[in-house]
Design an enzyme around this catalytic site. Structure first.
Site, PDB file in Angstrom:
ATOM      1  N   ARG A  20       0.833  -1.213   0.000  1.00 42.74           N
ATOM      2  CA  ARG A  20       0.000   0.000   0.000  1.00 42.74           C
ATOM      3  C   ARG A  20       0.864   1.257   0.000  1.00 42.74           C
ATOM      4  O   ARG A  20       0.577   2.202  -0.741  1.00 42.74           O
ATOM      5  CB  ARG A  20      -0.954   0.028   1.201  1.00 42.74           C
ATOM      6  CG  ARG A  20      -2.115  -0.918   1.077  1.00 42.74           C
ATOM      7  CD  ARG A  20      -2.995  -0.843   2.294  1.00 42.74           C
ATOM      8  NE  ARG A  20      -2.184  -1.078   3.486  1.00 42.74           N
ATOM      9  CZ  ARG A  20      -2.551  -0.766   4.720  1.00 42.74           C
ATOM     10  NH1 ARG A  20      -3.698  -0.176   4.944  1.00 42.74           N
ATOM     11  NH2 ARG A  20      -1.765  -1.031   5.727  1.00 42.74           N
ATOM     12  N   ASN A  38      -6.187  -2.436   1.942  1.00 41.14           N
ATOM     13  CA  ASN A  38      -6.143  -3.885   2.088  1.00 41.14           C
ATOM     14  C   ASN A  38      -7.557  -4.419   2.151  1.00 41.14           C
ATOM     15  O   ASN A  38      -8.470  -3.744   2.653  1.00 41.14           O
ATOM     16  CB  ASN A  38      -5.417  -4.290   3.368  1.00 41.14           C
ATOM     17  CG  ASN A  38      -3.918  -4.176   3.259  1.00 41.14           C
ATOM     18  OD1 ASN A  38      -3.360  -4.111   2.175  1.00 41.14           O
ATOM     19  ND2 ASN A  38      -3.247  -4.152   4.402  1.00 41.14           N
TER      20      ASN A  38
END
Length: 99
Positions: A20, A38
């Site tokens: 990320r 996520n």
């Protein structure tokens, strides 16, 4: 020229490896808007908006990821402009909570 919006889901070893953060850095460097988060199934989901070539470059980058990631699958679909509203107020690109 209008912006492209793509909704991407990345599967493989993409959680716990800085994926990320890496997506956020790459997207900001390309001047894109959107978000990354996520998912509880172990995948990472992202929305990218910007000039079509820059969005295509970002999707291509997602197929490789950071060195510690292992990419098994990438789905790339047209994105919904309303989904940009999930970003945090005042941010062009956000890291969102897990869903």
């Amino acid at each position: 020229m209008s912006n492209a919006i793509r909704h991407v889901t990345i599967g493989g070893r993409v959680q716990g490896v800085g994926y990320r953060y890496w997506v956020e850095q790459q997207a900001r460097a390309l001047g894109l808007e959107g978000w990354v988060r996520n998912c509880r199934d172990g995948s990472v989901e992202a929305l990218f908006s910007g000039p079509p070539q820059m969005v295509a470059n970002m999707v291509a980058l997602c197929r490789h990821g950071p060195p510690s990631a292992r990419i098994d699958a990438v789905t790339d679909e047209p994105g919904d402009p309303a989904a940009l509203n999930l970003r945090r107020p005042g941010e062009r690109f956000s890291v969102l909570p897990t869903i």
